[in-house]
Design a protein around this motif. Structure first.
Motif, PDB file in Angstrom:
ATOM      1  N   ALA A   1       0.862  -1.184   0.000  1.00 19.71           N
ATOM      2  CA  ALA A   1       0.000   0.000   0.000  1.00 19.71           C
ATOM      3  C   ALA A   1       0.892   1.225   0.000  1.00 19.71           C
ATOM      4  CB  ALA A   1      -0.920   0.003   1.210  1.00 19.71           C
ATOM      5  N   GLU A   2       0.660   2.118  -0.942  1.00 21.84           N
ATOM      6  CA  GLU A   2       1.502   3.297  -1.081  1.00 21.84           C
ATOM      7  C   GLU A   2       0.959   4.454  -0.252  1.00 21.84           C
ATOM      8  OE1 GLU A   2       2.372   5.838  -4.888  1.00 21.84           O
ATOM      9  OE2 GLU A   2       3.511   3.955  -5.020  1.00 21.84           O
ATOM     10  N   ILE A   3       1.868   5.101   0.497  1.00 21.42           N
ATOM     11  CA  ILE A   3       1.484   6.283   1.255  1.00 21.42           C
ATOM     12  C   ILE A   3       2.460   7.420   0.940  1.00 21.42           C
ATOM     13  CG2 ILE A   3       0.486   4.928   3.144  1.00 21.42           C
ATOM     14  CD1 ILE A   3       2.980   5.668   4.807  1.00 21.42           C
ATOM     15  N   THR A   4       2.054   8.630   1.230  1.00 20.42           N
ATOM     16  CA  THR A   4       2.895   9.809   1.009  1.00 20.42           C
ATOM     17  C   THR A   4       3.419  10.296   2.354  1.00 20.42           C
ATOM     18  OG1 THR A   4       1.605  10.446  -0.926  1.00 20.42           O
ATOM     19  CG2 THR A   4       2.986  12.136   0.075  1.00 20.42           C
ATOM     20  N   VAL A   5       4.760  10.375   2.448  1.00 23.54           N
ATOM     21  CA  VAL A   5       5.418  10.767   3.697  1.00 23.54           C
ATOM     22  C   VAL A   5       6.249  12.016   3.445  1.00 23.54           C
ATOM     23  CG1 VAL A   5       7.080  10.077   5.458  1.00 23.54           C
ATOM     24  CG2 VAL A   5       5.492   8.391   4.532  1.00 23.54           C
ATOM     25  N   ARG A   6       6.081  13.031   4.291  1.00 26.81           N
ATOM     26  CA  ARG A   6       6.872  14.251   4.139  1.00 26.81           C
ATOM     27  C   ARG A   6       8.211  14.086   4.859  1.00 26.81           C
ATOM     28  NH1 ARG A   6       6.798  19.541   2.656  1.00 26.81           N
ATOM     29  NH2 ARG A   6       4.878  19.121   1.538  1.00 26.81           N
ATOM     30  N   ALA A   7       9.304  14.355   4.114  1.00 23.13           N
ATOM     31  CA  ALA A   7      10.649  14.305   4.686  1.00 23.13           C
ATOM     32  C   ALA A   7      11.520  15.341   3.992  1.00 23.13           C
ATOM     33  CB  ALA A   7      11.248  12.911   4.526  1.00 23.13           C
ATOM     34  N   ASN A   8      12.296  16.087   4.789  1.00 24.05           N
ATOM     35  CA  ASN A   8      13.192  17.122   4.259  1.00 24.05           C
ATOM     36  C   ASN A   8      12.458  18.136   3.381  1.00 24.05           C
ATOM     37  OD1 ASN A   8      15.587  16.020   5.449  1.00 24.05           O
ATOM     38  ND2 ASN A   8      15.565  14.429   3.874  1.00 24.05           N
TER      39      ASN A   8
ATOM     40  N   PHE B   1      12.038   4.193   6.996  1.00 25.60           N
ATOM     41  CA  PHE B   1      12.079   5.329   6.078  1.00 25.60           C
ATOM     42  C   PHE B   1      12.086   6.622   6.882  1.00 25.60           C
ATOM     43  CE2 PHE B   1       7.711   3.690   6.308  1.00 25.60           C
ATOM     44  CZ  PHE B   1       7.028   4.768   6.841  1.00 25.60           C
ATOM     45  N   ALA B   2      12.506   7.684   6.220  1.00 27.46           N
ATOM     46  CA  ALA B   2      12.602   8.986   6.884  1.00 27.46           C
ATOM     47  C   ALA B   2      11.252   9.683   6.876  1.00 27.46           C
ATOM     48  CB  ALA B   2      13.639   9.850   6.173  1.00 27.46           C
ATOM     49  N   SER B   3      10.982  10.401   7.962  1.00 27.21           N
ATOM     50  CA  SER B   3       9.742  11.161   8.055  1.00 27.21           C
ATOM     51  C   SER B   3       9.998  12.443   8.824  1.00 27.21           C
ATOM     52  CB  SER B   3       8.657  10.342   8.748  1.00 27.21           C
ATOM     53  OG  SER B   3       7.451  11.068   8.831  1.00 27.21           O
ATOM     54  N   GLU B   4       9.391  13.513   8.365  1.00 29.19           N
ATOM     55  CA  GLU B   4       9.525  14.808   9.018  1.00 29.19           C
ATOM     56  C   GLU B   4       8.638  14.862  10.263  1.00 29.19           C
ATOM     57  OE1 GLU B   4       8.586  18.997   7.167  1.00 29.19           O
ATOM     58  OE2 GLU B   4      10.385  18.130   6.239  1.00 29.19           O
ATOM     59  N   ILE B   5       9.136  15.470  11.337  1.00 32.89           N
ATOM     60  CA  ILE B   5       8.410  15.558  12.599  1.00 32.89           C
ATOM     61  C   ILE B   5       7.801  16.954  12.737  1.00 32.89           C
ATOM     62  CG2 ILE B   5       8.633  15.474  15.107  1.00 32.89           C
ATOM     63  CD1 ILE B   5      11.075  13.582  14.571  1.00 32.89           C
ATOM     64  N   ASP B   6       6.497  17.010  12.951  1.00 30.68           N
ATOM     65  CA  ASP B   6       5.822  18.299  13.147  1.00 30.68           C
ATOM     66  C   ASP B   6       5.962  18.793  14.587  1.00 30.68           C
ATOM     67  OD1 ASP B   6       5.019  18.327  10.540  1.00 30.68           O
ATOM     68  OD2 ASP B   6       2.986  17.609  10.924  1.00 30.68           O
TER      69      ASP B   6
ATOM     70  N   GLU C   1      15.156  17.191  15.488  1.00 29.03           N
ATOM     71  CA  GLU C   1      14.859  18.370  14.677  1.00 29.03           C
ATOM     72  C   GLU C   1      14.651  17.912  13.246  1.00 29.03           C
ATOM     73  OE1 GLU C   1      17.745  21.446  14.932  1.00 29.03           O
ATOM     74  OE2 GLU C   1      17.475  21.767  17.077  1.00 29.03           O
ATOM     75  N   GLY C   2      13.644  18.433  12.599  1.00 29.77           N
ATOM     76  CA  GLY C   2      13.431  18.156  11.174  1.00 29.77           C
ATOM     77  C   GLY C   2      13.023  16.736  10.891  1.00 29.77           C
ATOM     78  N   THR C   3      13.913  15.995  10.211  1.00 27.82           N
ATOM     79  CA  THR C   3      13.597  14.653   9.721  1.00 27.82           C
ATOM     80  C   THR C   3      14.338  13.594  10.525  1.00 27.82           C
ATOM     81  OG1 THR C   3      13.181  15.472   7.488  1.00 27.82           O
ATOM     82  CG2 THR C   3      13.723  13.151   7.691  1.00 27.82           C
ATOM     83  N   MET C   4      13.671  12.425  10.699  1.00 26.97           N
ATOM     84  CA  MET C   4      14.271  11.321  11.450  1.00 26.97           C
ATOM     85  C   MET C   4      13.903  10.009  10.778  1.00 26.97           C
ATOM     86  SD  MET C   4      13.652  10.418  15.476  1.00 26.97           S
ATOM     87  CE  MET C   4      14.113   8.817  16.156  1.00 26.97           C
ATOM     88  N   ASP C   5      14.757   9.000  10.919  1.00 26.47           N
ATOM     89  CA  ASP C   5      14.470   7.675  10.378  1.00 26.47           C
ATOM     90  C   ASP C   5      13.575   6.912  11.353  1.00 26.47           C
ATOM     91  OD1 ASP C   5      15.935   8.024   8.068  1.00 26.47           O
ATOM     92  OD2 ASP C   5      17.798   7.318   8.986  1.00 26.47           O
ATOM     93  N   PHE C   6      12.467   6.397  10.809  1.00 26.84           N
ATOM     94  CA  PHE C   6      11.519   5.634  11.623  1.00 26.84           C
ATOM     95  C   PHE C   6      11.449   4.184  11.156  1.00 26.84           C
ATOM     96  CE2 PHE C   6      10.207   9.907  12.556  1.00 26.84           C
ATOM     97  CZ  PHE C   6       9.801   9.841  13.885  1.00 26.84           C
TER      98      PHE C   6
END
Length: 371
Positions: free
Chosen positions: A255-262, A309-314, A347-352
């Motif tokens: 299943a494809e999802i959209t993840v915000r990173a950087n 995968f990397a994901s940006e943290i709000d 801060e910013g993006t992290m690998d999850f």
């Protein structure tokens, strides 16, 4: 003690049906928690067991005895209320003994029973005090003692801890758990607090609009919720729901999802190949992927196969024992749970790391779990 059986129980007020064909079979010594939001029918069901509400249809039995038409005082049940309901002019000892006195139990026998119960509840040093001289937790212990001293077949608890602060609730949960273990008593406990339900129950009955959504062990309800309502009700923070379309891949399903990173949106394929659900009938269709926050955490923290995968943290929320991170997946907020040591360095993006094997998959139309 005795078993409790509720068979096709219905409760109507005029044309309004507040309980709809409830079926519960409670074994001797079992602890059942009725969980749900206000107005779902849980207190009504408890009152029907107690005899404070009549049964419109169906049967309620304690042991081999149908109690539909039995007066409350003859049902051999004891009830602990939210409001304590203590007599302010009586001492602790007299409050506990009052029910026995009304039944004509001799004073020497009453005194022995009161002392025994007071020792169990660790309040034998409070027997000469009045309720006004007690804390909220102590008053609730007195209310429990009044129920315990009678040795009934079934104990009923109607949100007994809701008036206590967080620390006292924790202490009283432990006391009730210890009490159940010691007495091996049949207990039915009403609450809207999921933590109470998960920590106390042998089984939980989750109600919505007068119907039981799921009746199972705490582990089964938490790990395999039968529908999205149960999945969203149980868990703190609640389960994340991600809508995504199922696609066939070279190895199985994804299943494809959209993840915000950087600062950019990236497409990530969640590999569902090894998930136990049969997805052959959902290819090209949308499903809802339910993932608990603890199944999304910092890379390297899971045992077994995961996806990273990397994901940006709000936003981050430090809770002490761990840290909650709010991410943005498919345009929706998703909660992840990471170790507390990361609270101030993110801060910013992290690998999850995501453990898809722990995900629940739901049909978005029926909101039922995909078997």
């Amino acid at each position: 003690m005795a078993s409790l059986t509720i068979k096709n129980a219905v409760k109507r007020y005029g044309s309004v049906e507040v309980l709809k064909s409830v079926d519960i079979d409670l074994a001797d010594g079992e602890f059942l928690v009725l969980l749900g939001a206000s107005g779902c029918g849980k207190s009504t069901l408890l009152n029907m067991i107690a005899g404070l509400e009549s049964v419109t249809e169906g049967e309620i039995s304690i042991g081999d005895r149908i109690i539909n038409d039995v007066h409350p005082k003859d049902r051999d049940i004891a009830m602990v209320f939210q409001s304590y309901a203590l007599y302010p002019n009586m001492t602790v000892a007299k409050n506990i003994a009052f029910g026995l006195e009304m039944r004509g139990v001799p004073k020497a026998e009453r005194d022995t029973a009161v002392l025994d119960v007071a020792k169990v509840l660790k309040m034998d040093h409070l027997l000469d005090r009045k309720p006004s001289q007690l804390s909220g937790g102590q008053r609730q212990r007195v209310a429990m003692g009044r129920a315990l001293v009678r040795r009934p077949e079934v104990f009923l608890f109607d949100e007994p801890l809701s008036n206590l602060d967080a620390k006292l609730r924790l202490e009283m949960r432990t006391e009730i758990k210890r009490l159940h273990k010691r007495l091996n008593a049949t207990m039915v406990y009403v609450t809207h607090d999921q933590i109470e339900a998960l920590t106390l129950a042998d089984r939980i009955a989750i109600l919505k609009d007068g119907e039981i959504q799921q009746l199972a062990s705490p582990e089964e309800i938490y790990d395999r919720p039968v529908n999205m309502f149960v999945a969203g009700l149980v868990g703190s923070p609640p389960m994340n729901f991600i809508h995504a379309e199922v696609a066939r891949t070279d190895t199985g399903y994804g299943a494809e999802i959209t993840v915000r990173a950087n600062g950019t949106d990236n497409s990530v394929l969640l590999d569902l190949t090894n998930h136990p659900a049969d997805l052959s009938g959902f290819v090209g269709r949308e499903i809802v992927i339910g993932i608990r926050p603890e199944a999304i955490t910092q890379t390297g923290s899971h045992d077994g196969p995961t996806q990273c995968f990397a994901s940006e943290i709000d936003v981050t929320e430090a809770t002490g024992a761990d840290t909650l991170c709010i991410l943005n997946w498919n345009g929706k907020e998703v909660m992840a749970r990471i170790s507390s040591g990361y609270a101030r360095i993110i801060e910013g993006t992290m690998d999850f790391s995501v453990d898809i094997s722990r995900a629940s998959l739901f049909d978005p139309q029926s909101e039922m779990r995909i078997a």
